[in-house]
Motif scaffolding. Structure first.
Motif, PDB file in Angstrom:
ATOM      1  N   VAL A 193       3.034   2.665   2.267  1.00  0.00           N
ATOM      2  CA  VAL A 193       3.521   2.952   0.910  1.00  0.00           C
ATOM      3  C   VAL A 193       2.506   3.838   0.176  1.00  0.00           C
ATOM      4  O   VAL A 193       2.882   4.765  -0.545  1.00  0.00           O
ATOM      5  CB  VAL A 193       3.780   1.650   0.122  1.00  0.00           C
ATOM      6  CG1 VAL A 193       4.226   1.968  -1.311  1.00  0.00           C
ATOM      7  CG2 VAL A 193       4.826   0.799   0.827  1.00  0.00           C
ATOM      8  N   ILE A 194       1.216   3.552   0.362  1.00  0.00           N
ATOM      9  CA  ILE A 194       0.176   4.394  -0.231  1.00  0.00           C
ATOM     10  C   ILE A 194       0.330   5.832   0.249  1.00  0.00           C
ATOM     11  O   ILE A 194       0.311   6.780  -0.545  1.00  0.00           O
ATOM     12  CB  ILE A 194      -1.223   3.852   0.126  1.00  0.00           C
ATOM     13  CG1 ILE A 194      -1.464   2.501  -0.552  1.00  0.00           C
ATOM     14  CG2 ILE A 194      -2.309   4.855  -0.273  1.00  0.00           C
ATOM     15  CD1 ILE A 194      -2.732   1.794  -0.103  1.00  0.00           C
ATOM     16  N   ARG A 195       0.521   6.004   1.555  1.00  0.00           N
ATOM     17  CA  ARG A 195       0.677   7.351   2.108  1.00  0.00           C
ATOM     18  C   ARG A 195       1.935   8.017   1.540  1.00  0.00           C
ATOM     19  O   ARG A 195       1.909   9.204   1.173  1.00  0.00           O
ATOM     20  CB  ARG A 195       0.753   7.297   3.636  1.00  0.00           C
ATOM     21  CG  ARG A 195       0.853   8.671   4.286  1.00  0.00           C
ATOM     22  CD  ARG A 195       0.852   8.560   5.799  1.00  0.00           C
ATOM     23  NE  ARG A 195      -0.430   8.123   6.316  1.00  0.00           N
ATOM     24  CZ  ARG A 195      -1.452   8.932   6.560  1.00  0.00           C
ATOM     25  NH1 ARG A 195      -1.332  10.243   6.322  1.00  0.00           N
ATOM     26  NH2 ARG A 195      -2.592   8.472   7.040  1.00  0.00           N
ATOM     27  N   GLN A 196       3.013   7.267   1.456  1.00  0.00           N
ATOM     28  CA  GLN A 196       4.274   7.807   0.934  1.00  0.00           C
ATOM     29  C   GLN A 196       4.106   8.254  -0.522  1.00  0.00           C
ATOM     30  O   GLN A 196       4.612   9.305  -0.927  1.00  0.00           O
ATOM     31  CB  GLN A 196       5.352   6.729   1.043  1.00  0.00           C
ATOM     32  CG  GLN A 196       6.757   7.182   0.718  1.00  0.00           C
ATOM     33  CD  GLN A 196       7.752   6.048   0.897  1.00  0.00           C
ATOM     34  OE1 GLN A 196       7.811   5.112   0.102  1.00  0.00           O
ATOM     35  NE2 GLN A 196       8.551   6.116   1.961  1.00  0.00           N
ATOM     36  N   THR A 197       3.377   7.465  -1.301  1.00  0.00           N
ATOM     37  CA  THR A 197       3.137   7.807  -2.702  1.00  0.00           C
ATOM     38  C   THR A 197       2.274   9.064  -2.809  1.00  0.00           C
ATOM     39  O   THR A 197       2.555   9.965  -3.610  1.00  0.00           O
ATOM     40  CB  THR A 197       2.452   6.642  -3.429  1.00  0.00           C
ATOM     41  OG1 THR A 197       3.278   5.469  -3.327  1.00  0.00           O
ATOM     42  CG2 THR A 197       2.242   6.965  -4.904  1.00  0.00           C
ATOM     43  N   LEU A 198       1.223   9.139  -2.004  1.00  0.00           N
ATOM     44  CA  LEU A 198       0.363  10.324  -2.010  1.00  0.00           C
ATOM     45  C   LEU A 198       1.143  11.581  -1.639  1.00  0.00           C
ATOM     46  O   LEU A 198       0.918  12.658  -2.198  1.00  0.00           O
ATOM     47  CB  LEU A 198      -0.814  10.132  -1.049  1.00  0.00           C
ATOM     48  CG  LEU A 198      -1.864   9.094  -1.467  1.00  0.00           C
ATOM     49  CD1 LEU A 198      -2.818   8.808  -0.312  1.00  0.00           C
ATOM     50  CD2 LEU A 198      -2.629   9.562  -2.698  1.00  0.00           C
ATOM     51  N   GLU A 199       2.075  11.444  -0.694  1.00  0.00           N
ATOM     52  CA  GLU A 199       2.873  12.600  -0.280  1.00  0.00           C
ATOM     53  C   GLU A 199       3.758  13.121  -1.403  1.00  0.00           C
ATOM     54  O   GLU A 199       4.142  14.290  -1.406  1.00  0.00           O
ATOM     55  CB  GLU A 199       3.706  12.236   0.946  1.00  0.00           C
ATOM     56  CG  GLU A 199       2.863  12.114   2.216  1.00  0.00           C
ATOM     57  CD  GLU A 199       3.665  11.632   3.413  1.00  0.00           C
ATOM     58  OE1 GLU A 199       4.835  11.230   3.223  1.00  0.00           O
ATOM     59  OE2 GLU A 199       3.118  11.654   4.538  1.00  0.00           O
ATOM     60  N   LYS A 200       4.060  12.269  -2.373  1.00  0.00           N
ATOM     61  CA  LYS A 200       4.851  12.702  -3.521  1.00  0.00           C
ATOM     62  C   LYS A 200       4.026  13.526  -4.503  1.00  0.00           C
ATOM     63  O   LYS A 200       4.576  14.341  -5.233  1.00  0.00           O
ATOM     64  CB  LYS A 200       5.429  11.489  -4.268  1.00  0.00           C
ATOM     65  CG  LYS A 200       6.474  10.691  -3.512  1.00  0.00           C
ATOM     66  CD  LYS A 200       6.938   9.515  -4.355  1.00  0.00           C
ATOM     67  CE  LYS A 200       7.985   8.672  -3.644  1.00  0.00           C
ATOM     68  NZ  LYS A 200       8.392   7.493  -4.446  1.00  0.00           N
ATOM     69  N   VAL A 201       2.715  13.283  -4.518  1.00  0.00           N
ATOM     70  CA  VAL A 201       1.901  13.855  -5.592  1.00  0.00           C
ATOM     71  C   VAL A 201       0.839  14.836  -5.107  1.00  0.00           C
ATOM     72  O   VAL A 201       0.085  15.377  -5.917  1.00  0.00           O
ATOM     73  CB  VAL A 201       1.241  12.742  -6.435  1.00  0.00           C
ATOM     74  CG1 VAL A 201       2.308  11.890  -7.095  1.00  0.00           C
ATOM     75  CG2 VAL A 201       0.307  11.878  -5.596  1.00  0.00           C
ATOM     76  N   TYR A 202       0.729  15.069  -3.812  1.00  0.00           N
ATOM     77  CA  TYR A 202      -0.158  16.100  -3.260  1.00  0.00           C
ATOM     78  C   TYR A 202       0.710  17.251  -2.770  1.00  0.00           C
ATOM     79  O   TYR A 202       1.658  17.040  -2.008  1.00  0.00           O
ATOM     80  CB  TYR A 202      -0.946  15.562  -2.069  1.00  0.00           C
ATOM     81  CG  TYR A 202      -2.255  14.872  -2.405  1.00  0.00           C
ATOM     82  CD1 TYR A 202      -3.454  15.320  -1.868  1.00  0.00           C
ATOM     83  CD2 TYR A 202      -2.286  13.756  -3.233  1.00  0.00           C
ATOM     84  CE1 TYR A 202      -4.655  14.684  -2.148  1.00  0.00           C
ATOM     85  CE2 TYR A 202      -3.476  13.110  -3.521  1.00  0.00           C
ATOM     86  CZ  TYR A 202      -4.661  13.576  -2.975  1.00  0.00           C
ATOM     87  OH  TYR A 202      -5.842  12.940  -3.263  1.00  0.00           O
ATOM     88  N   LEU A 203       0.383  18.455  -3.179  1.00  0.00           N
ATOM     89  CA  LEU A 203       1.100  19.621  -2.652  1.00  0.00           C
ATOM     90  C   LEU A 203       0.653  19.925  -1.223  1.00  0.00           C
ATOM     91  O   LEU A 203       1.461  20.246  -0.365  1.00  0.00           O
ATOM     92  CB  LEU A 203       0.857  20.839  -3.539  1.00  0.00           C
ATOM     93  CG  LEU A 203       1.469  20.826  -4.946  1.00  0.00           C
ATOM     94  CD1 LEU A 203       1.311  22.192  -5.593  1.00  0.00           C
ATOM     95  CD2 LEU A 203       2.930  20.426  -4.916  1.00  0.00           C
ATOM     96  N   ASP A 204      -0.648  19.817  -0.980  1.00  0.00           N
ATOM     97  CA  ASP A 204      -1.199  20.072   0.350  1.00  0.00           C
ATOM     98  C   ASP A 204      -1.256  18.755   1.110  1.00  0.00           C
ATOM     99  O   ASP A 204      -2.168  17.946   0.927  1.00  0.00           O
ATOM    100  CB  ASP A 204      -2.597  20.685   0.229  1.00  0.00           C
ATOM    101  CG  ASP A 204      -3.222  20.981   1.587  1.00  0.00           C
ATOM    102  OD1 ASP A 204      -2.538  20.777   2.612  1.00  0.00           O
ATOM    103  OD2 ASP A 204      -4.396  21.395   1.611  1.00  0.00           O
ATOM    104  N   LYS A 205      -0.276  18.525   1.972  1.00  0.00           N
ATOM    105  CA  LYS A 205      -0.186  17.246   2.683  1.00  0.00           C
ATOM    106  C   LYS A 205      -1.355  17.042   3.646  1.00  0.00           C
ATOM    107  O   LYS A 205      -1.672  15.910   4.005  1.00  0.00           O
ATOM    108  CB  LYS A 205       1.130  17.143   3.473  1.00  0.00           C
ATOM    109  CG  LYS A 205       2.385  17.491   2.676  1.00  0.00           C
ATOM    110  CD  LYS A 205       2.517  16.694   1.394  1.00  0.00           C
ATOM    111  CE  LYS A 205       3.805  17.076   0.658  1.00  0.00           C
ATOM    112  NZ  LYS A 205       3.846  16.603  -0.729  1.00  0.00           N
TER     113      LYS A 205
END
Length: 311
Positions: A193-205
């Motif tokens: 879930v942490i990774r999924q959330t970060l993927e929403k808010v980082y442009l550079d994955k």
């Protein structure tokens, strides 16, 4: 002595006792004449680890500190009423007792709001203020300084007003129930879930590394972490951003990751400028955490700005 490290490695730190609680911080670099120290303040759920790419470079030009706000990172997770005022007092006392002179505060998200509270309400501690996608409500907005990531996870699709109000009432009731807060916390702290959330808010994955996920997950497993999470949802609202800006007297730099889905950078920017027109600002191709996503740009802008206000 704190050792210098590669940009992907955290700087080792130490503990400071504050009001009977252990507070973790790191210190790097040398104090230069005529250059104020720099204090880096993380956002909700993050820690000093989130600044590793910045400390590694900025320590060449400044004495750099980073601190774990109480309730986060390696700092104590005591049963307290968590609020902007609590973190303001923690940062002010740290600057006074540990750093020993006014510092430039640079804060991301919730850390930006806490840093703004210090600069506005404890001006003796602030030589300057840098806000990176800072949280905090303006007077005309719905008040909220808690985790934007949690709001994103539980927010439903936009509904007609009646359904929106009903959902809002139900959500408010649920967050008052200890069992509901506990279950939600167990969900959002899962690494996937942490990774999924970060993927929403980082442009550079590619910036979303296993190490970054681990740095956020690890403190969420500490005893007391769920109580911190629960307290943030019941915290009294702090002072509004527009009021704080009208009290501000030190130089202000805004660094915006304009791809941030939680903070409408282009929408919030004019409000900051309305209440503090002498600020400087830059828009970067990044998400909610520009210091971690485009550290070279942030480090360069931070360095040039601090040197300019010292000239």
């Amino acid at each position: 002595m704190v050792q210098t490290t590669a940009s992907t490695t955290s700087v080792s730190g130490k503990y400071w006792q504050w009001r009977g609680h252990s507070i973790y911080y790191v210190k790097a670099g040398t104090l230069y004449p005529q250059r104020p120290p720099l204090l880096l303040v993380h956002g909700f759920g993050a820690s000093t680890d989130h600044w590793r790419k910045n400390i590694a470079e900025l320590q060449n030009d400044f004495q750099v500190y980073a601190i774990d706000l109480i309730g986060f990172g390696r700092s104590a997770k005591a049963k307290l009423q968590y609020s902007g005022d609590l973190w303001r007092d923690q940062l002010h006392d740290f600057i006074t007792e540990v750093i020993g002179q006014p510092a430039v505060l640079a804060g991301n998200s919730l850390g930006g709001y806490a840093s703004l509270c210090v600069a506005a309400q404890r001006p003796d501690a602030a030589a300057g203020l840098v806000l990176l996608n800072s949280a905090g409500p303006f007077s005309e907005e719905q008040p909220s300084i808690e985790s934007e990531s949690v709001q994103t996870e539980v927010q439903p699709p936009r509904q007609p007003d009646l359904w929106q109000k009903l959902f809002g009432d139900v959500t408010k009731w649920m967050f008052q129930q200890p069992w509901a807060r506990f279950l939600l916390f167990q969900y959002i702290r899962q690494p996937w879930v942490i990774r999924q959330t970060l993927e929403k808010v980082y442009l550079d994955k590619s910036a979303i590394t296993d190490q970054l996920v681990e740095d956020i997950y690890r403190p969420a497993c500490d005893p007391g972490a769920v109580d911190v999470f629960a307290s943030v949802f019941s915290t009294p609202q702090g002072e509004k951003v527009d009021i704080l800006l009208q009290q501000l007297t030190c130089p202000l730099l805004l660094l915006w990751g304009e791809g941030d889905p939680w903070m409408n950078a282009r929408g919030r920017s004019p409000k900051f400028r309305q209440y503090y027109p002498q600020l400087q600002e830059y828009f970067l191709k990044a998400g909610h955490c520009p210091h971690d996503e485009v550290p070279e740009q942030v480090n360069s802008l931070l360095k040039d700005w601090i040197l300019s206000i010292c000239a």
